[in-house]
Each structure stands twice: as structure tokens, then as C-alpha cells.
Scaffold this active site. Structure first.
Site, mmCIF file in Angstrom:
data_model
loop_
_atom_site.group_PDB
_atom_site.id
_atom_site.type_symbol
_atom_site.label_atom_id
_atom_site.label_comp_id
_atom_site.label_asym_id
_atom_site.label_seq_id
_atom_site.Cartn_x
_atom_site.Cartn_y
_atom_site.Cartn_z
ATOM 1 N N LYS A 98 -7.619 3.353 -0.236
ATOM 2 C CA LYS A 98 -6.771 2.404 -0.970
ATOM 3 C C LYS A 98 -5.331 2.906 -1.029
ATOM 4 O O LYS A 98 -4.376 2.154 -0.785
ATOM 5 C CB LYS A 98 -7.296 2.194 -2.380
ATOM 6 N N ASP A 124 -6.772 -2.771 -5.285
ATOM 7 C CA ASP A 124 -6.675 -2.184 -6.626
ATOM 8 C C ASP A 124 -7.439 -3.077 -7.589
ATOM 9 O O ASP A 124 -8.141 -4.006 -7.189
ATOM 10 C CB ASP A 124 -5.213 -2.011 -7.042
#
Length: 218
Positions: free
Chosen positions: A126, A144
Site C-alpha cells: 500500500k 487505505d
């Protein structure tokens, strides 16, 4: 609501010139800010980073500050011990590659791909996606909390898509490639200020008429 409608309408209400609300001064400090933002709000991270980055705007300066020195600045951030360790590890690794102490630090070109970035301390999938998307405009999707939540709210992901990696895979399939580079920016800001987890501002939402979310406030 289809991704086509969403990414056609929502960007009209967002400042697309802002790539991230995280405070940073160069590519290195942006990476540090993203590491600090894991399980913490951008607002909280932005409370501590201006002073930290004034003192340590480069890998060399961050190493000089040291792990304990970093902790003094980021103590209010969740998991600050582990994050300070990761920041020192990242700084040391980058110094091994290139002795760049400049305040306008840029990542060596070899790190301009996700696999290489993910080999650096503190940088997972991420984080790497966000860094590549914001710094270099890569069509990566960093999942997220906002992207994860909205993907399920809009029905673009289902219950089996229970990890950021699975949601990213689903979004890459469902969202047209021409929109991939803006997914993070648009969904994060829309989720943060309008399509909130609690009491979403549906009356102000540009895609409310197309939205079939179960918790939509009519």
C-alpha cells in the site's frame, strides 16, 4: 453506481492539483510521511512532520537524528517505536545506494517500481502504491481505509475482498485504466470529507443520485 459515473463526476468537486494532504518537502520526506500515516490520520501526522522534516529532510540527516531522536518528534503517532525503526532502516538503505544529503532528495531511478520499493524498510504494498502514484503519477491503487470502505460501500468489492490486496485487485479489474492514476486521490478526499463512515453527507454528494449504498442518507 458504476466506477465510470463515480470518476466522471466526483473529480469535478475535488482539487485535482493536490496529490496528497500529507505534508512533505521532498520525495524522501513524503515516503516517511506515508510510513507514519499507517493507522494514523493525515491530520495527526501533519502535526509532527513539519518540525521533524525541518531538522531531518534527508536520509543522512535522519540518520544523524537517530532512532531515539525521531521518537521524540513522533511520539504522538500510533506505533511510533516501530515506525522510528523503519524510518532509520529506510534512511540507511537509501544512504547505501546514494550518499544524497540534499534537501531536495529524490529516490534513485531503480526504486521507481513497486517491487524495488517494497524491498525497502517500512514500505509495504500500500505504501509503495501511494508513493508511486503521488510522486511519479503511476497508475497504482493504494488501498487505505477510505478506499477500502468506499469500495465495499459502492459494491465494487464484496465480503471475500477482505484485505487491501484483494480490494486493489478487484478495483484494477472494475475501474477503467484511464482512471487508475486518480483513484487514490479522489476516493480518499471524497471519503474523508463527504462519503464519511459515520453520517455521510449524502445531500452534498455529487453522485448521490446514482448511489445505492445501504446506509445512504436520503
Amino acid at each position: 453506481m458504476t466506477p465510470e459515473i463515480y470518476f466522471r463526476e466526483v473529480p469535478k468537486t475535488i482539487d485535482m492539483n493536490i496529490r496528497s494532504e500529507l505534508y512533505s518537502t521532498n520525495e524522501f520526506t513524503f515516503a516517511v510521511a506515508v510510513i507514519l500515516s499507517a493507522q494514523a490520520t493525515d491530520k495527526k501526522v501533519n502535526e509532527v512532520t513539519p518540525e521533524l522534516f525541518r531538522i531531518a529532510p534527508s536520509p543522512a540527516k535522519m540518520l544523524e537524528l537517530g532512532e531515539d531522536g525521531i521518537k521524540k518528534y513522533i511520539r504522538v503517532i500510533s506505533f511510533f517505536n516501530n515506525k522510528a525503526k523503519s524510518i532509520i532502516g529506510l534512511s540507511a538503505r537509501l544512504m547505501d545506494e546514494e550518499n544524497n544529503a540534499d534537501e531536495n532528495y529524490k529516490f534513485p531511478k531503480k526504486f521507481h517500481n513497486r517491487d524495488a520499493l517494497m524491498k525497502l524498510p517500512g514500505i509495504g504494498q500500500k505504501t509503495a502504491n501511494v508513493i508511486m502514484n503521488v510522486l511519479w503519477g503511476a497508475p497504482n491503487i493504494g488501498v487505505d481505509t477510505h478506499v477500502f470502505r468506499l469500495s465495499h460501500r459502492f459494491g465494487w468489492a464484496d465480503d471475500l475482498d477482505n484485505t487491501p490486496e484483494k480490494v486493489e485487485e478487484k478495483l484494477l479489474q472494475k475501474i477503467q485504466k484511464k482512471y487508475h492514476s486518480m483513484v487514490n486521490h479522489v476516493m480518499v478526499l471524497h471519503g474523508r470529507y463527504t462519503c464519511k463512515a459515520i453520517r455521510p453527507k449524502c445531500a452534498e454528494c455529487p453522485v448521490a443520485r446514482w448511489c445505492n449504498a445501504s446506509d445512504k442518507i436520503i
